[in-house]
Design a protein around this motif. Structure first.
Motif, mmCIF file in Angstrom:
data_model
loop_
_atom_site.group_PDB
_atom_site.id
_atom_site.type_symbol
_atom_site.label_atom_id
_atom_site.label_comp_id
_atom_site.label_asym_id
_atom_site.label_seq_id
_atom_site.Cartn_x
_atom_site.Cartn_y
_atom_site.Cartn_z
ATOM 1 N N HIS A 111 1.632 -22.355 -17.993
ATOM 2 C CA HIS A 111 0.969 -23.435 -17.244
ATOM 3 C C HIS A 111 0.764 -24.692 -18.099
ATOM 4 O O HIS A 111 0.978 -25.815 -17.627
ATOM 5 C CB HIS A 111 -0.379 -22.907 -16.738
ATOM 6 N N HIS A 115 1.962 -28.651 -17.786
ATOM 7 C CA HIS A 115 1.174 -29.889 -17.917
ATOM 8 C C HIS A 115 1.801 -30.810 -18.963
ATOM 9 O O HIS A 115 1.933 -32.013 -18.756
ATOM 10 C CB HIS A 115 -0.264 -29.565 -18.343
ATOM 11 N N SER A 136 -7.631 -30.039 -19.667
ATOM 12 C CA SER A 136 -7.698 -29.495 -18.313
ATOM 13 C C SER A 136 -9.020 -28.758 -18.134
ATOM 14 O O SER A 136 -9.920 -28.865 -18.969
ATOM 15 C CB SER A 136 -6.513 -28.561 -18.078
ATOM 16 N N ASP A 300 -3.206 -29.741 -11.266
ATOM 17 C CA ASP A 300 -2.207 -28.697 -11.047
ATOM 18 C C ASP A 300 -1.230 -29.051 -9.916
ATOM 19 O O ASP A 300 -1.636 -29.585 -8.885
ATOM 20 C CB ASP A 300 -2.915 -27.371 -10.726
#
Ligand code: KG4
Ligand code: ZN
Length: 345
Positions: A111, A115, A136, A300
């Motif tokens: 993930h 980003h 985040s 996201d």
């Protein structure tokens, strides 16, 4: 190569189709924020169930919107971690099953690598090497990036992530969920200089962060204030300013320490206007370049996952049929894209 991207690590179902030459073809997002707001935070079981409900209809819609048959898709990229285990499993199992059915490869995407690579979807993408600041809800990382998968961790938060600090502080100020954007909005009404907050860990060397003290500072400041709407706006302003300046000081230090002239900023908190302005001013003074994703790709989304997976598939990385879901997954454990292709399992 057409790659379908699937993001389900937390409270957003993100779907995208990215083409290696044509770029982003389609991207769709369903946010669960309203559903979780009643509880003041993400309820993991509700998140998983909602991903189950949304995923297949969104994939269908994405194909329809793009005018593509499922047979056009060459690979599937799914977020395999870090994140909520139930939510990850929904995306991972769906991705793997579709890939099996369509006889195409699927690839497990980190993930935070998603980003990190989100600014690559923009016209003015940075060249390697650069310093990346990833801010985040779950992570605050300063990373030296020499290529895809060549990540050297320079610093990280020792306690709360930047987004977590925003969300918890927002809660204290009586704002809803997710608190970050709400706190940012309230801060616009605050006056500068009404309160002075500390800049944690800036008066000692190093590139690590600590945000939990700011939260306590907010609690104490609020308790001793008149608790009026203006007091709360002033506190929000001072908190945001403190986070922005602290991050600015650390990023300047990271650029000086590495000797690099490019800073990339990504992750949900990179949508924050004050932080963007502070970092832009700092890099301007240093004559360094700065890169952000467009606002909708700060938080996201499926596009960043499709992009990251596409790069790894293009490089020849292939995986076995395992459904990968890793709630914890250090970014610097990822294979260098240049050697990943030679490690096919
Ligand atoms: O990257 P992201 O969508 O999800 C994670 O991977 O965690 O980041 C979500 C975080 C939340 O903490 C949210 O409050 C914060 O990003 N956020 C903001 C803003 N927009 C989102 N924080 C401050 N200002 C904003 N404008
Ligand atoms: Zn995220």
């Amino acid at each position: 190569m057409y790659v379908l991207g699937i993001e389900t690590s937390c409270d957003e179902t993100g779907i995208a189709i990215y083409h290696s030459e044509k770029g982003l073809i389609s991207h769709l997002l369903h946010s669960q924020a309203e559903m979780h707001s009643e509880y003041g935070g993400v309820v993991p079981e509700l998140a998983s169930r909602d991903h189950v409900r949304r995923l297949v209809p969104l994939i269908r819609q994405s194909l329809r919107d793009s005018g593509l048959q499922s047979s056009a898709i060459d690979g599937i990229a799914y977020t395999a971690g870090p994140g909520l285990i139930g939510a990850l499993l929904v995306g991972a199992a769906t991705a793997r099953s579709l890939a099996w059915t369509w006889s195409i490869p699927a690839i497990a995407v980190h993930h935070m690598e998603g980003h990190l690579l989100a600014p690559m979807l923009e016209a003015n993408a940075p060249a390697f090497p650069f310093v990346a600041l990833l801010i985040s809800g779950g992570h605050t990382l300063l990373v030296r990036v020499d290529g895809i998968g060549c990540y050297q961790l320079l610093g990280e938060s020792l306690d709360d992530a930047a987004g977590e600090a925003f969300d918890k502080t927002a809660k204290m100020l009586g704002l809803g969920y997710p608190g970050g954007p709400l706190l940012a909005r309230l801060a616009e009404q605050g006056s500068a200089g009404a309160y002075q907050f500390p800049r944690p860990m800036t008066n000692r060397p190093g590139l690590d962060f600590s945000f939990s003290g700011l939260k306590t500072f907010t609690m104490n400041t609020l308790a001793s204030s008149g608790k009026t709407a203006q007091d709360k706006a002033d506190i929000a302003h001072a908190f945001q300013q403190a986070v922005a300046e602290t991050i600015g000081i650390k990023c300047r230090r990271a650029l000086q320490q590495t000797g690099l002239q490019r800073l990339l900023v990504a992750g949900g908190v990179s949508a924050n206007r004050q932080i963007r302005e502070t970092l832009t001013a700092m890099t301007g003074q240093m004559r360094a370049e700065i890169f952000f994703p467009r606002l909708e790709f700060c938080t996201d989304n499926g596009a960043m996952i499709a992009y990251a997976g596409c790069q790894r598939l293009l490089a020849g990385q292939r995986e076995n049929l395992e459904i990968v879901a890793r709630p914890r997954w250090p970014l610097d454990e990822l294979p260098d894209i240049a050697v990943a292709a030679t490690m096919n399992s």
